[in-house]
Design a protein around this motif. Structure first.
Motif, PDB file in Angstrom:
ATOM      1  N   SER A   1       0.862  -1.356   0.168  1.00 50.37           N
ATOM      2  CA  SER A   1      -0.066   0.109  -0.339  1.00 50.37           C
ATOM      3  C   SER A   1       0.795   1.272  -0.102  1.00 50.37           C
ATOM      4  O   SER A   1       1.904   1.297   0.425  1.00 50.37           O
ATOM      5  N   VAL A   2       0.162   2.120  -0.759  1.00 52.56           N
ATOM      6  CA  VAL A   2       0.838   3.662  -0.474  1.00 52.56           C
ATOM      7  C   VAL A   2       0.729   4.179   0.798  1.00 52.56           C
ATOM      8  O   VAL A   2      -0.728   3.913   1.267  1.00 52.56           O
ATOM      9  N   MET A   3       1.375   4.649   1.580  1.00 45.30           N
ATOM     10  CA  MET A   3       1.192   5.043   2.873  1.00 45.30           C
ATOM     11  C   MET A   3       1.309   6.525   3.009  1.00 45.30           C
ATOM     12  O   MET A   3       2.113   7.177   2.351  1.00 45.30           O
ATOM     13  N   GLY A   4       0.786   7.128   4.103  1.00 40.60           N
ATOM     14  CA  GLY A   4       0.731   8.539   4.385  1.00 40.60           C
ATOM     15  C   GLY A   4       0.878   9.165   5.791  1.00 40.60           C
ATOM     16  O   GLY A   4       0.477   8.078   6.721  1.00 40.60           O
ATOM     17  N   TRP A   5       1.545   9.910   6.101  1.00 35.21           N
ATOM     18  CA  TRP A   5       1.604  10.666   7.494  1.00 35.21           C
ATOM     19  C   TRP A   5       0.749  11.838   7.378  1.00 35.21           C
ATOM     20  O   TRP A   5       0.780  12.723   6.324  1.00 35.21           O
ATOM     21  N   TYR A   6      -0.128  12.058   8.306  1.00 38.76           N
ATOM     22  CA  TYR A   6      -1.014  13.252   8.188  1.00 38.76           C
ATOM     23  C   TYR A   6      -1.055  13.852   9.436  1.00 38.76           C
ATOM     24  O   TYR A   6      -0.415  13.230  10.724  1.00 38.76           O
ATOM     25  N   ARG A   7      -1.503  14.989   9.674  1.00 41.19           N
ATOM     26  CA  ARG A   7      -1.288  15.549  10.986  1.00 41.19           C
ATOM     27  C   ARG A   7      -2.488  16.729  11.167  1.00 41.19           C
ATOM     28  O   ARG A   7      -3.253  17.185  10.254  1.00 41.19           O
ATOM     29  N   GLN A   8      -3.053  16.826  12.253  1.00 37.71           N
ATOM     30  CA  GLN A   8      -4.169  17.600  12.945  1.00 37.71           C
ATOM     31  C   GLN A   8      -3.678  18.688  13.967  1.00 37.71           C
ATOM     32  O   GLN A   8      -3.469  18.169  15.018  1.00 37.71           O
ATOM     33  N   ALA A   9      -3.466  20.021  13.582  1.00 35.05           N
ATOM     34  CA  ALA A   9      -3.114  20.806  14.511  1.00 35.05           C
ATOM     35  C   ALA A   9      -4.347  21.467  15.259  1.00 35.05           C
ATOM     36  O   ALA A   9      -5.668  21.091  14.891  1.00 35.05           O
ATOM     37  N   PRO A  10      -4.468  21.820  16.433  1.00 36.35           N
ATOM     38  CA  PRO A  10      -5.760  22.510  17.451  1.00 36.35           C
ATOM     39  C   PRO A  10      -6.396  23.312  16.344  1.00 36.35           C
ATOM     40  O   PRO A  10      -5.955  24.251  15.713  1.00 36.35           O
ATOM     41  N   GLY A  11      -7.591  23.065  16.281  1.00 37.07           N
ATOM     42  CA  GLY A  11      -8.905  24.055  15.647  1.00 37.07           C
ATOM     43  C   GLY A  11      -8.768  23.943  14.244  1.00 37.07           C
ATOM     44  O   GLY A  11      -9.139  24.656  13.324  1.00 37.07           O
ATOM     45  N   LYS A  12      -7.857  22.730  13.575  1.00 39.92           N
ATOM     46  CA  LYS A  12      -7.694  22.752  12.106  1.00 39.92           C
ATOM     47  C   LYS A  12      -8.041  21.289  11.783  1.00 39.92           C
ATOM     48  O   LYS A  12      -8.053  20.457  12.601  1.00 39.92           O
ATOM     49  N   GLU A  13      -8.404  21.217  10.638  1.00 38.08           N
ATOM     50  CA  GLU A  13      -8.416  20.088  10.050  1.00 38.08           C
ATOM     51  C   GLU A  13      -7.459  18.970   9.686  1.00 38.08           C
ATOM     52  O   GLU A  13      -6.318  19.618   9.718  1.00 38.08           O
ATOM     53  N   ARG A  14      -7.582  17.719   9.583  1.00 35.46           N
ATOM     54  CA  ARG A  14      -6.312  16.615   9.341  1.00 35.46           C
ATOM     55  C   ARG A  14      -5.917  17.086   7.892  1.00 35.46           C
ATOM     56  O   ARG A  14      -6.738  17.133   7.294  1.00 35.46           O
TER      57      ARG A  14
END
Length: 116
Positions: free
Chosen positions: A32-45
């Motif tokens: 699989s293609v994999m990813g890193w994501y992040r979600q900052a406070p008050g923001k969308e992932r």
């Protein structure tokens, strides 16, 4: 059943480094293609980086280019995000998932806080 577990986050000063790890269970990881994501406070992932099944970097967000490196170890079902020159705006909960993400695969994430 696929399980993704993130680790390696913490509190770091601006300019510092962290290495995040994603441990995958289940047979889907290696192909699989994999990813890193992040979600900052008050923001969308948001998507930070993606890597092909064979380890080629497909995508890095403009905000992290030159500072973050994504890699994977298929033999051990692991993925990594090396983060250098960290900035306060990198503060977020970081998640790993397939790309595109599968909603039921989201884990707890790992908190990264960049602060003096």
């Amino acid at each position: 059943q696929v399980q993704l577990v993130e680790s390696g986050g913490g509190l770091v000063q601006p300019g510092g480094s962290l290495r995040l790890s994603c441990a995958a269970s289940g047979s889907i990881f290696r192909g699989s293609v994999m990813g890193w994501y992040r979600q900052a406070p008050g923001k969308e992932r948001s998507l930070v980086a993606t890597i092909s099944s064979l380890g080629r970097t497909y995508y890095l967000a403009d905000s992290v280019k030159g500072r973050f490196t994504i890699s994977r170890d298929n033999a051990n079902d692991m993925m990594y995000l090396q983060m250098n020159s960290l900035k306060p705006e990198d503060t977020a909960v970081y998640y790993c998932n397939l790309q595109p993400a599968i909603p039921t695969y989201w884990g707890q994430g790992t908190q990264v806080t960049v602060s003096e």
